[in-house]
Design a protein around this motif. Structure first.
Motif, PDB file in Angstrom:
ATOM      1  N   ALA A   5       0.846  -1.199   0.000  1.00 39.38           N
ATOM      2  CA  ALA A   5       0.000   0.000   0.000  1.00 39.38           C
ATOM      3  C   ALA A   5       0.875   1.240   0.000  1.00 39.38           C
ATOM      4  CB  ALA A   5      -0.928  -0.006   1.229  1.00 39.38           C
ATOM      5  N   TRP A   6       0.230   2.376  -0.298  1.00 41.88           N
ATOM      6  CA  TRP A   6       0.900   3.668  -0.194  1.00 41.88           C
ATOM      7  C   TRP A   6      -0.122   4.768   0.027  1.00 41.88           C
ATOM      8  CZ3 TRP A   6       3.307   2.904  -5.697  1.00 41.88           C
ATOM      9  CH2 TRP A   6       2.315   2.933  -6.681  1.00 41.88           C
ATOM     10  N   ILE A  42      10.058   0.994  -7.634  1.00 41.24           N
ATOM     11  CA  ILE A  42       8.707   1.106  -7.089  1.00 41.24           C
ATOM     12  C   ILE A  42       8.766   0.807  -5.598  1.00 41.24           C
ATOM     13  CG2 ILE A  42       6.333   0.230  -7.196  1.00 41.24           C
ATOM     14  CD1 ILE A  42       7.263  -0.872 -10.069  1.00 41.24           C
ATOM     15  N   GLY A  43       8.229   1.711  -4.766  1.00 45.95           N
ATOM     16  CA  GLY A  43       8.274   1.524  -3.324  1.00 45.95           C
ATOM     17  C   GLY A  43       6.898   1.382  -2.717  1.00 45.95           C
ATOM     18  N   TYR A  44       6.815   0.635  -1.619  1.00 39.75           N
ATOM     19  CA  TYR A  44       5.545   0.485  -0.903  1.00 39.75           C
ATOM     20  C   TYR A  44       5.828  -0.060   0.488  1.00 39.75           C
ATOM     21  CZ  TYR A  44       6.048  -4.455  -2.286  1.00 39.75           C
ATOM     22  OH  TYR A  44       6.504  -5.731  -2.475  1.00 39.75           O
ATOM     23  N   ALA A  58      10.827  -2.447  -1.939  1.00 40.87           N
ATOM     24  CA  ALA A  58      11.059  -1.814  -3.239  1.00 40.87           C
ATOM     25  C   ALA A  58      11.174  -2.890  -4.314  1.00 40.87           C
ATOM     26  CB  ALA A  58      12.323  -0.959  -3.221  1.00 40.87           C
ATOM     27  N   VAL A  59      10.728  -2.548  -5.498  1.00 40.40           N
ATOM     28  CA  VAL A  59      10.877  -3.400  -6.679  1.00 40.40           C
ATOM     29  C   VAL A  59      11.764  -2.669  -7.670  1.00 40.40           C
ATOM     30  CG1 VAL A  59       9.691  -4.393  -8.679  1.00 40.40           C
ATOM     31  CG2 VAL A  59       8.671  -4.583  -6.397  1.00 40.40           C
ATOM     32  N   GLN A  60      12.707  -3.382  -8.238  1.00 42.20           N
ATOM     33  CA  GLN A  60      13.578  -2.830  -9.280  1.00 42.20           C
ATOM     34  C   GLN A  60      13.366  -3.625 -10.560  1.00 42.20           C
ATOM     35  OE1 GLN A  60      17.882  -1.633  -8.625  1.00 42.20           O
ATOM     36  NE2 GLN A  60      18.212  -3.589  -9.645  1.00 42.20           N
ATOM     37  N   TYR A  61      12.977  -2.915 -11.627  1.00 43.43           N
ATOM     38  CA  TYR A  61      12.749  -3.567 -12.919  1.00 43.43           C
ATOM     39  C   TYR A  61      13.723  -3.012 -13.945  1.00 43.43           C
ATOM     40  CZ  TYR A  61      10.563  -5.103 -17.253  1.00 43.43           C
ATOM     41  OH  TYR A  61      10.331  -5.668 -18.479  1.00 43.43           O
ATOM     42  N   ASP A  62      14.448  -3.906 -14.595  1.00 41.49           N
ATOM     43  CA  ASP A  62      15.414  -3.538 -15.630  1.00 41.49           C
ATOM     44  C   ASP A  62      14.718  -3.631 -16.989  1.00 41.49           C
ATOM     45  OD1 ASP A  62      17.493  -3.606 -17.605  1.00 41.49           O
ATOM     46  OD2 ASP A  62      18.921  -4.153 -16.041  1.00 41.49           O
ATOM     47  N   HIS A  63      14.545  -2.494 -17.655  1.00 46.42           N
ATOM     48  CA  HIS A  63      13.825  -2.476 -18.929  1.00 46.42           C
ATOM     49  C   HIS A  63      14.633  -3.088 -20.067  1.00 46.42           C
ATOM     50  CE1 HIS A  63      10.319   0.067 -17.796  1.00 46.42           C
ATOM     51  NE2 HIS A  63      11.146   0.474 -16.847  1.00 46.42           N
ATOM     52  N   ASN A  75       5.164   4.923   3.130  1.00 48.48           N
ATOM     53  CA  ASN A  75       5.781   4.398   1.915  1.00 48.48           C
ATOM     54  C   ASN A  75       7.060   5.170   1.578  1.00 48.48           C
ATOM     55  OD1 ASN A  75       3.437   6.373   0.786  1.00 48.48           O
ATOM     56  ND2 ASN A  75       5.195   6.456  -0.582  1.00 48.48           N
ATOM     57  N   PRO A  76       8.062   4.497   1.009  1.00 48.32           N
ATOM     58  CA  PRO A  76       9.324   5.169   0.690  1.00 48.32           C
ATOM     59  C   PRO A  76       9.225   6.036  -0.559  1.00 48.32           C
ATOM     60  CG  PRO A  76       9.389   2.916  -0.082  1.00 48.32           C
ATOM     61  CD  PRO A  76       8.076   3.070   0.654  1.00 48.32           C
ATOM     62  N   THR A  77      10.182   6.961  -0.675  1.00 50.17           N
ATOM     63  CA  THR A  77      10.306   7.792  -1.869  1.00 50.17           C
ATOM     64  C   THR A  77      11.744   7.718  -2.378  1.00 50.17           C
ATOM     65  OG1 THR A  77      10.755   9.785  -0.538  1.00 50.17           O
ATOM     66  CG2 THR A  77       8.473   9.355  -1.139  1.00 50.17           C
ATOM     67  N   PHE A  78      11.928   8.077  -3.663  1.00 48.04           N
ATOM     68  CA  PHE A  78      13.208   7.860  -4.337  1.00 48.04           C
ATOM     69  C   PHE A  78      13.799   9.183  -4.836  1.00 48.04           C
ATOM     70  CE2 PHE A  78      10.691   4.040  -4.850  1.00 48.04           C
ATOM     71  CZ  PHE A  78      11.583   3.019  -4.558  1.00 48.04           C
TER      72      PHE A  78
END
Length: 454
Positions: A25-26, A49-51, A60-65, A86-89
């Protein structure tokens, strides 16, 4: 696309909802809660992506495009079980990534971690603390790097006297350490006297990346005031002076915050105030002309009707476009937080694009669904389309990932599921939601013709 074998059915790409996590959630006042970062020096293209999950873990989710590889990173375990956290970047000039998080108005500390290598959340360094003792508690961290102030980052949050607050810090050194270069300053003040408590303006921020931090804020929480005014101003980081949309000076933060009285008439400062209406802000962005665009909701006195609005500064006035009937509060708890709308978000690359959540009748009854809307140059609604449909649970609090290219992976994310309260401690039933996004599937034309949702 069409298959090269003419005997096979024609195919096309269709985007459908997909689960990012079934536990997350966020809130909508700490941003960016997700961002896409292109590092020209390394060639990396990644989305972060943070939550917060129901156990209070910062995730956090890290996606490599490029490789299409997705990684899950646990940032902090056993934190306060509260969706405000929720975290911020922040992407740093050297390519490292900084993550901020804080508890919900209980301690005067920001927690942060910095990657030891560019672009890679799996290399997060140790947790460190920014101590704001004497300057209020910490909620909703929103960080920015400004090119006019190289070597520093700005952090905005709800802090001094529970009001919007700004401070400047040195960029992290190789060990991830920072220092405060400008003491925290309260930006606005809605209290009638210094001893008054309970007033707390809610702010959303955006920047031109150079010298201005643009912000929209309310007079206080919409539960506490009718009418509840909505304002706009921008902060010049070189002078610390606050200005209205037309550029005239409103206050000098070196001398103190801007006083609010909920009776503002300055058209470059006041965005909206309506009799019997509780305003609440959802997003702010900057259009191609450099003018601010704001999403906000007009909540009726009884709180059971929420009306979504789009405000754009024309150069001389705020042009307001009614968007949709947002229904009432989205959650299953009828006792509290009746000002919680389904929510809205702007595409910050093109703020004529809006995503919003409001209830529609489907095969599972009335459910909050995500809709896509485009605003024409003249302020009218050009198109509006439903993104999710016939959902069994609510889809709320959508967010267009900062710097994302719409139509690519992880461009739009929203909460999905049952929600009862922002706090999940002491036996409360809180945010039993997950996060969803859109993914591409190949659909044959024969399948599409038999699919009523196509």
């Amino acid at each position: 696309m069409t298959n090269s074998n003419s005997n096979l059915n024609a195919e096309r790409i269709e985007r459908i909802p997909a689960t990012l996590t079934d536990d997350g959630a966020w809130c909508w006042f700490a941003d960016p809660r997700a961002m896409r970062y292109v590092n020209a020096a390394t060639g990396s293209v990644k989305t972060y992506i943070g939550y917060i999950d129901v156990a209070g873990n910062i995730q956090a989710v890290q996606y490599d495009h490029i490789t299409q590889e997705r990684k899950q990173v646990q940032v902090r375990t056993g934190f306060q079980q509260d969706d405000h956290n929720n975290p911020t970047f922040l992407a740093l000039p050297d390519g490292r990534v900084m993550i901020f998080y804080s508890e919900h108005s209980t301690t005067p500390y920001f927690y942060y971690r910095v990657t030891t290598r560019p672009d890679d959340l799996e290399t997060l360094g140790p947790e460190k603390i920014i101590d704001t003792t004497g300057y209020g508690n910490t909620t909703y961290p929103s960080p920015f790097v400004m090119t006019d102030q190289p070597g520093y980052f700005y952090l905005l949050w709800r802090g001094v006297n529970w009001h919007p607050t700004v401070a400047r810090f040195t960029l992290p050194d190789p060990d991830g350490d920072v220092s405060c270069d400008m003491e925290p300053k309260q930006i606005v003040d809605s209290r009638s006297h210094e001893q008054e408590t309970g007033k707390r303006p809610y702010a959303k921020y955006e920047t031109n990346g150079k010298d201005k931090i643009m912000m929209t804020y309310t007079y206080t929480h919409p539960d506490n005031m009718i009418p509840n005014s909505l304002y706009y101003s921008y902060l010049d980081v070189n002078t610390l002076r606050l200005h209205g949309a037309d550029g005239h000076q409103l206050a000098d933060l070196n001398r103190g915050p801007l006083k609010l009285d909920n009776k503002e008439t300055d058209p470059a400062h006041l965005v909206d105030r309506q009799p019997g209406i509780r305003n609440w802000n959802w997003d702010i962005a900057v259009d191609k002309e450099g003018y601010p665009v704001i999403l906000f909701v007009r909540i009726h006195e009884e709180k059971n009707r929420h009306h979504y609005c789009y405000a754009k500064w024309s150069g001389t006035e705020w042009r307001i476009t009614p968007l949709a009937d947002g229904g009432r509060w989205f959650h299953q708890n009828d006792q509290r937080e009746h000002c919680y709308s389904g929510g809205m978000t702007l595409d910050h690359n093109d703020p004529s694009t809006v995503y919003m959540s409001f209830p529609v009748q489907g095969k599972h009854g009335e459910v909050f669904e995500i809709h896509h809307c485009v605003i024409a140059d003249d302020g009218t609604i050009a198109t509006i389309n439903q993104v999710t449909e016939d959902s069994s649970q609510n889809n709320v609090r959508p967010f267009v990932v900062r710097n994302a290219a719409l139509g690519e992976a992880y461009d739009l994310i929203w909460m999905h599921g049952d929600y009862y309260y922002w706090d999940h401690t002491q036996g409360r039933l809180g945010y039993t939601t997950g996060l969803r996004t859109l993914c591409d599937i190949v659909v044959s034309e024969d399948e599409a013709r038999t699919d009523p949702s196509a």
